[in-house]
Scaffold this motif. Structure first.
Motif, mmCIF file in Angstrom:
data_model
loop_
_atom_site.group_PDB
_atom_site.id
_atom_site.type_symbol
_atom_site.label_atom_id
_atom_site.label_comp_id
_atom_site.label_asym_id
_atom_site.label_seq_id
_atom_site.Cartn_x
_atom_site.Cartn_y
_atom_site.Cartn_z
ATOM 1 N N ARG A 149 0.866 -1.191 0.000
ATOM 2 C CA ARG A 149 0.000 0.000 0.000
ATOM 3 C C ARG A 149 0.898 1.236 0.000
ATOM 4 O O ARG A 149 1.998 1.209 0.557
ATOM 5 N N ARG A 168 1.772 -5.783 12.626
ATOM 6 C CA ARG A 168 0.427 -5.915 12.025
ATOM 7 C C ARG A 168 0.220 -4.961 10.841
ATOM 8 O O ARG A 168 -0.418 -5.325 9.849
ATOM 9 N N LEU A 169 0.774 -3.737 10.939
ATOM 10 C CA LEU A 169 0.588 -2.768 9.846
ATOM 11 C C LEU A 169 1.370 -3.181 8.604
ATOM 12 O O LEU A 169 0.897 -3.064 7.476
ATOM 13 N N GLN A 172 -0.263 -5.760 6.610
ATOM 14 C CA GLN A 172 -1.336 -5.215 5.766
ATOM 15 C C GLN A 172 -0.795 -4.460 4.566
ATOM 16 O O GLN A 172 -1.557 -3.920 3.783
ATOM 17 N N TYR A 174 1.300 -1.661 4.664
ATOM 18 C CA TYR A 174 1.659 -0.251 4.851
ATOM 19 C C TYR A 174 3.179 -0.090 4.912
ATOM 20 O O TYR A 174 3.897 -1.020 5.307
ATOM 21 N N ASP A 469 -5.514 0.949 10.366
ATOM 22 C CA ASP A 469 -5.882 0.341 9.077
ATOM 23 C C ASP A 469 -7.287 0.813 8.657
ATOM 24 O O ASP A 469 -7.489 1.257 7.517
ATOM 25 N N ARG A 470 -8.239 0.781 9.596
ATOM 26 C CA ARG A 470 -9.607 1.226 9.271
ATOM 27 C C ARG A 470 -9.606 2.707 8.886
ATOM 28 O O ARG A 470 -10.236 3.112 7.912
ATOM 29 N N LYS A 473 -8.031 3.269 5.414
ATOM 30 C CA LYS A 473 -8.917 2.792 4.335
ATOM 31 C C LYS A 473 -10.094 3.749 4.160
ATOM 32 O O LYS A 473 -10.510 4.047 3.040
#
Ligand SMILES: Cc1cc2nc3c(=O)[nH]c(=O)nc-3n(C[C@H](O)[C@H](O)[C@H](O)COP(=O)(O)OP(=O)(O)OC[C@H]3O[C@@H](n4cnc5c(N)ncnc54)[C@H](O)[C@@H]3O)c2cc1C
Ligand code: SF4
Length: 481
Positions: A149, A168-169, A172, A174, A469-470, A473
């Protein structure tokens, strides 16, 4: 999963709890971990003591809500790879929490066996073994995001909260940069907690995994001095504050001037640097104030930091080590396990004693004068008061006094007037999440909770990552609309 274990359903009756430690006189000779590495058979036996009681009180008492009964059952049946899959689903560092959680107050304290008079299953030790086995066998997957991303996240603080969020990021996709003012990542896992509880190599392999997975660490970068929060906010799409709490509470008694006492974290950092092999840097400062060899040491305080100091002083070869704490053993904040480890290693506890003055001769401290304290009668739901016992003063000979009175947040917000704080000067976050008063800036770990535990920092870091993350997005959706 039905846990039967090697001794059948009543394994806990046949097999007692066993968590062997190196004998005290041997273990104080170095800074290695004190738990004897278990064999796979030991682990199967100990995990097999779980009765699969149906109501997983242990899981409810774990801040990460780890699926303990399932990974105990799998370990009892030597299904270690599957046990790892289950353990790593809820935690980004099972092998670290398994070593240093105060299990007597968390999962093991709530184990049904413990509650019913049998000793608790050694949950922490099984968890650490699962994690170590996974690293040894190459089962710990590298971080390889499915999609990269474009958005980037700055994390301030490379302690467990920052590391858990980075993990965790990055998973995803990032772009994650972690800024830390120390010369190494790890936070208190590296520079606070001594090697006899958590060896540095165990933390380093987690850091290495993050670096291999594409997380960038910018060390020796003090946010607020070298770079401002505003600059990071401009450069990145979101920021996570995970800078812990570092303002040491000081001793304020007559005779305690600058240089008369040593602050706990300064003392521990020096020993941790020795363990890390920063020999030149430590040697250039000489053994001096921060070494206990041949000295009579008094540590003031009763928390886990105090326990780490007394046990470090014993290993450095102190002549005597006394822990001075104003309440009694039952009312001290430190973990019962650590107190008993310290007692075994030769630390003397002076309960119900509060420092009153530092006595000196020729400019050097010679003793701590202490007042004898008494606790009020217990009242349900209230912490017992303490009061001075008149005429009860006593002196403890000392030539090294270490202050371990806890930590408060530093004045981080001075540089950032828009950052709202709580009455305790911790970072204020939204009631339902981790967003601070500055949009796109989140906070987690000790910076929010005040001095707490590694397992809570991990939980917060993971949950904050999910919220970031939320947020990102949602921002992307708004731009696209
Ligand atoms: C001596 C000691 C022993 C402990 N023992 C245990 C234990 O046995 N078990 C347990 O569960 N907990 C223990 N704790 C508590 C535990 O270590 C903390 O709760 C946990 O580390 C908090 O994690 P964190 O990521 O929020 O903060 P930290 O681990 O404190 O990490 C914060 C990081 O932010 C960096 N930082 C701070 N300010 C800035 C800035 N302005 N710019 C850039 N970087 C910055 C720091 O250098 C640090 O690396 C102990 C604490 C101490 C002090
Ligand atoms: S994370 Fe801590 S509380 Fe949770 S199972 Fe592991 S040792 Fe127990």
């Amino acid at each position: 999963m039905q846990n039967k274990g090697p001794s059948g359903p009543q394994g806990f009756v046949v097999q007692p709890r066993r968590l062997p430690k190196t004998e005290a006189s041997l273990r104080v000779q170095d800074f290695g971990e004190i738990i004897v590495p278990p064999t796979p058979v030991n682990i199967e036996t100990q995990a097999g003591r779980c009765t699969d009681c149906g109501v997983p009180f242990c899981q409810n008492a774990c801040p990460l809500q780890n699926n303990i009964p399932d990974w105990l059952g799998l370990s009892a049946e030597d299904e270690m790879r599957e046990a790892w899959r289950v353990a790593s689903a809820t935690s980004t560092m099972p092998e670290i929490c398994g070593r240093i959680c105060p299990q007597d107050r968390l999962c093991e304290g709530s184990c049904t066996l413990n509650q019913s008079g049998w000793e608790a299953v050694t949950i922490g030790s099984v968890e650490a073994f699962i994690g170590d086995t996974a690293f040894d066998n190459g089962w710990v997957e590298p971080i390889r995001p499915l999609h990269e991303r474009a958005e980037s996240v700055a994390i301030i603080g490379a302690g467990p909260a920052g590391m858990a969020a980075a993990d965790r990021l990055r998973e995803q996709g990032y772009q994650v940069t972690v800024y830390d003012r120390h010369d190494r990542p790890g936070g208190l896992l590296i520079y606070g907690i001594p090697g006899f509880k958590l060896e540095k190599r165990v933390v380093q392999r987690r850091i290495d995994r993050l670096i291999d997975g594409g997380v960038t660490f910018v060390t020796n970068c003090d946010v607020g001095k070298d770079v401002t929060l505003d600059q990071l906010r401009d450069k990145h799409d979101a920021v996570l504050l995970a800078m812990g709490v570092y303002q040491a509470r000081g001793l304020s008694v007559p005779g305690a001037g600058p240089g008369d006492t040593v602050r706990a974290l300064d003392y521990l950092i020096h020993q941790n640097r020795r363990d890390l092999g920063d020999i030149e840097q430590v040697d250039s400062e000489g053994e001096g104030w921060h070494h206990a060899k041949g000295r009579r040491v008094v540590v003031v305080g009763g928390g886990d930091t105090a326990m780490d100091c007394v046990r470090t002083a014993i290993r450095q070869g102190a002549e005597s080590v006394v822990c001075l704490y104003r309440r009694d053993k039952e009312n001290m904040p430190g973990s019962a396990r650590e107190v008993s480890n310290a007692e075994e290693e030769g630390v003397v506890f002076e309960w119900l004693g509060a420092p009153k003055a530092l006595m000196s001769k020729g400019g050097s401290v010679t003793s701590v004068r202490a007042a004898r304290m008494a606790l009020s009668e217990p009242v349900f739901g209230q912490r017992r008061d303490i009061a001075v016992v008149p005429g009860g003063d006593f002196d403890l000979p000392a030539d090294l006094v270490i202050e371990a009175l806890g930590f408060e947040p530093e004045a981080f917000a001075d540089h950032h007037p828009d950052l709202a704080l709580t009455d305790w000067n911790t970072v204020k976050v939204a009631r339902s999440g981790f967003m601070t008063s500055i949009p796109g800036v989140f906070a987690a770990g000790d910076a929010v909770r005040g001095a707490s535990l590694v397992v809570w920092a991990v939980r917060d870091g993971q949950d904050a990552a999910a919220e970031i993350d939320r947020y990102l997005k949602a921002q992307a959706d708004t731009v696209a609309a």
